[in-house]
Design an enzyme around this catalytic site. Structure first.
Site, mmCIF file in Angstrom:
data_model
loop_
_atom_site.group_PDB
_atom_site.id
_atom_site.type_symbol
_atom_site.label_atom_id
_atom_site.label_comp_id
_atom_site.label_asym_id
_atom_site.label_seq_id
_atom_site.Cartn_x
_atom_site.Cartn_y
_atom_site.Cartn_z
ATOM 1 C CE LYS A 1 -8.204 -1.555 5.987
ATOM 2 N NZ LYS A 1 -7.977 -2.639 4.990
ATOM 3 C CG ASP B 1 -7.082 -6.100 5.363
ATOM 4 O OD1 ASP B 1 -6.442 -5.377 6.149
ATOM 5 O OD2 ASP B 1 -7.035 -5.949 4.118
ATOM 6 C CB ILE C 1 -1.030 -0.009 1.159
ATOM 7 C CG1 ILE C 1 -2.159 0.991 0.887
ATOM 8 C CG2 ILE C 1 -0.381 0.261 2.512
ATOM 9 C CD1 ILE C 1 -2.955 0.725 -0.360
ATOM 10 C CB SER D 1 10.946 -0.334 5.125
ATOM 11 O OG SER D 1 9.914 -1.245 4.875
ATOM 12 N NE ARG D 2 10.569 -6.089 8.921
ATOM 13 C CZ ARG D 2 9.799 -7.158 8.993
ATOM 14 N NH1 ARG D 2 9.888 -7.951 10.051
ATOM 15 N NH2 ARG D 2 8.960 -7.468 8.025
HETATM 16 P P1 NAP Z 1 2.394 -5.585 3.267
HETATM 17 O O1 NAP Z 1 2.881 -5.116 1.936
HETATM 18 O O2 NAP Z 1 2.295 -7.059 3.485
HETATM 19 O O3 NAP Z 1 3.249 -4.987 4.473
HETATM 20 C C1 NAP Z 1 3.734 -3.669 4.491
HETATM 21 C C2 NAP Z 1 5.155 -3.658 5.013
HETATM 22 O O4 NAP Z 1 5.132 -3.815 6.418
HETATM 23 C C3 NAP Z 1 6.012 -4.806 4.506
HETATM 24 O O5 NAP Z 1 6.548 -4.547 3.231
HETATM 25 C C4 NAP Z 1 7.070 -4.920 5.583
HETATM 26 O O6 NAP Z 1 8.179 -4.070 5.296
HETATM 27 C C5 NAP Z 1 6.326 -4.466 6.822
HETATM 28 N N1 NAP Z 1 5.988 -5.674 7.579
HETATM 29 C C6 NAP Z 1 5.379 -6.778 7.147
HETATM 30 N N2 NAP Z 1 5.316 -7.694 8.116
HETATM 31 C C7 NAP Z 1 5.912 -7.147 9.187
HETATM 32 C C8 NAP Z 1 6.192 -7.604 10.488
HETATM 33 N N3 NAP Z 1 5.890 -8.853 10.856
HETATM 34 N N4 NAP Z 1 6.808 -6.772 11.333
HETATM 35 C C9 NAP Z 1 7.154 -5.539 10.939
HETATM 36 N N5 NAP Z 1 6.936 -5.049 9.688
HETATM 37 C C10 NAP Z 1 6.312 -5.855 8.844
HETATM 38 O O7 NAP Z 1 0.962 -4.986 3.593
HETATM 39 P P2 NAP Z 1 0.081 -3.886 2.848
HETATM 40 O O8 NAP Z 1 -0.799 -4.548 1.863
HETATM 41 O O9 NAP Z 1 0.928 -2.763 2.389
HETATM 42 O O10 NAP Z 1 -0.862 -3.463 4.062
HETATM 43 C C11 NAP Z 1 -0.399 -2.692 5.157
HETATM 44 C C12 NAP Z 1 -1.581 -2.022 5.811
HETATM 45 O O11 NAP Z 1 -2.260 -1.236 4.823
HETATM 46 C C13 NAP Z 1 -2.628 -3.014 6.346
HETATM 47 O O12 NAP Z 1 -3.154 -2.559 7.552
HETATM 48 C C14 NAP Z 1 -3.710 -3.029 5.270
HETATM 49 O O13 NAP Z 1 -4.993 -3.312 5.794
HETATM 50 C C15 NAP Z 1 -3.632 -1.599 4.764
HETATM 51 N N6 NAP Z 1 -4.117 -1.462 3.389
HETATM 52 C C16 NAP Z 1 -3.693 -2.291 2.394
HETATM 53 C C17 NAP Z 1 -4.239 -2.178 1.107
HETATM 54 C C18 NAP Z 1 -3.803 -3.052 -0.030
HETATM 55 O O14 NAP Z 1 -4.388 -2.983 -1.124
HETATM 56 N N7 NAP Z 1 -2.779 -3.876 0.104
HETATM 57 C C19 NAP Z 1 -5.210 -1.219 0.843
HETATM 58 C C20 NAP Z 1 -5.571 -0.339 1.850
HETATM 59 C C21 NAP Z 1 -5.036 -0.476 3.132
HETATM 60 P P3 NAP Z 1 9.686 -4.490 5.724
HETATM 61 O O15 NAP Z 1 9.781 -5.987 5.619
HETATM 62 O O16 NAP Z 1 10.549 -3.783 4.752
HETATM 63 O O17 NAP Z 1 9.823 -4.009 7.132
#
Ligand code: NAP
Length: 309
Positions: free
Chosen positions: A87, A165, A11, A33-34
């Site tokens: 969110k 979610d 996101i 970011s890690r």
């Molecule tokens: P994601 O790509 O899976 O995770 C975002 C980043 O968070 C990862 O690249 C990682 O970065 C870090 N992360 C992941 N697991 C972690 C852990 N165990 N501990 C610490 N950092 C961690 O997720 P996303 O889809 O972007 O979603 C993130 C948030 O945005 C959620 O709450 C989701 O509901 C919301 N959201 C998502 C979307 C969508 O379409 N995907 C839409 C609207 C809102 P590093 O490994 O580099 O630290």
């Protein structure tokens, strides 16, 4: 206004980075970011080192999954920075209440975002509904988890919410457009036998006004998603479709600003953030998350086939 993004993942790349770039009052000054970074932007692997190195960055926007957000939010608020939360705003309601208190004590802004509320037709739907007698409202939020959440293990782990979610996006719209407070009266949650979060959920709500209000969330729909809210009233039937982007009343499209599924939502969020910080205010509405917490409290549990990506 200098901003740092925490959690450079799906996101952050799809929406946050372009939305910040598109707002003339905002600059992406660093990331934490890690495993990832943004070309041309100062990168840290954790928030603590970013906060120490960059006292000039006033706003921290957290894009990590909900289970891992609280500690960083606390750190940023304790350091006197404004905080924006993706969110859902946290893994539990009580941790978000703790953040609300801390932001107040620190005199900084806390903004819990609900991106779907900024979809193009949501405010038009709220305005249209305001003087109608509602007979029924039915939310259908069906999508393919493999397409929309590829490889995201956190979403299947406790606190990741599973189908809630995306479902909480529908609830964020419902709580924004409905003229009264609703409360959950019945819920059935369907869990894959090998996972801690549900793949489907059916919810019913009690409305003091007497309307029948229900929601059906399902992650097993292949092909195009269905993100629709159908409302029957004394003055016709309204359909808010495509995640809040379009509104039809009795089949006729109501004019709203053009926007595709997520097009205008994140620019709207960052405009609101800029506004809140400029005015020294916070915005944390927990009502969508209360319904989800209630569903986990009240819901009957069904078990279905195991889920593998
Ligand atoms: P994601 O790509 O899976 O995770 C975002 C980043 O968070 C990862 O690249 C990682 O970065 C870090 N992360 C992941 N697991 C972690 C852990 N165990 N501990 C610490 N950092 C961690 O997720 P996303 O889809 O972007 O979603 C993130 C948030 O945005 C959620 O709450 C989701 O509901 C919301 N959201 C998502 C979307 C969508 O379409 N995907 C839409 C609207 C809102 P590093 O490994 O580099 O630290």
């Amino acid at each position: 206004m200098k901003i740092a993004l925490v959690g450079v993942g799906k996101i952050a790349r799809d929406q946050h980075i372009p939305a910040i770039a598109g707002h003339e009052g905002l600059t992406l000054a660093a990331t934490a970011s890690r495993n990832a970074s943004v070309e041309g932007v100062e990168a840290h692997t954790d928030l603590a080192s970013l906060l120490e190195a960059r006292p000039d960055i006033g706003v921290i926007s957290l894009c990590t999954p909900p289970q891992y957000r609280y500690a960083d939010a606390r750190l940023a608020l304790e350091a006197g920075r404004h905080v924006m939360l993706e969110k859902p705003p946290g893994a539990t309601l009580s941790e978000v209440h703790d953040l609300i208190d801390l932001a107040r004590k620190s005199g900084v802004t806390l903004f819990a975002t609900w991106h779907s509320r900024h979809a193009a037709a949501v405010s038009a739907a709220r305005d249209w509904l305001a003087d109608k007698t509602i007979r029924s409202l039915e939310v259908t939020w069906h999508e393919d988890v493999r397409y929309w959440h590829p490889g995201q293990e956190w979403i299947w782990e406790a606190g990741g919410l599973g189908v809630f979610d995306p479902g909480i996006n529908a609830l964020s719209i419902l709580t924004a457009i409905y003229p009264r407070a609703l409360h959950l009266s019945n819920a059935t949650l369907t869990f894959p036998e090998n996972r801690d979060t549900p793949i489907a959920a059916r919810l019913s709500f009690a409305d003091p006004g007497g309307a029948e209000v229900s929601a059906d969330f399902d992650w097993r729909k292949e092909g195009d998603p269905a993100w629709d809210i159908r409302i029957s009233t004394d003055a016709g039937e309204a359909v808010l479709s495509e995640g809040g982007a379009k509104l039809h009343v009795d089949g006729n499209r109501l004019e709203t600003p053009e926007a595709d599924a997520l097009g205008g939502e994140y620019p709207g969020l960052y405009a609101r953030l800029h506004d809140l910080v400029s005015r020294g205010e916070s915005d944390v509405d927990l009502s969508p998350m209360v319904h989800v917490a209630d569903a986990f409290t009240l819901g009957r549990r069904l078990t279905t086939d195991p889920f593998q990506f």
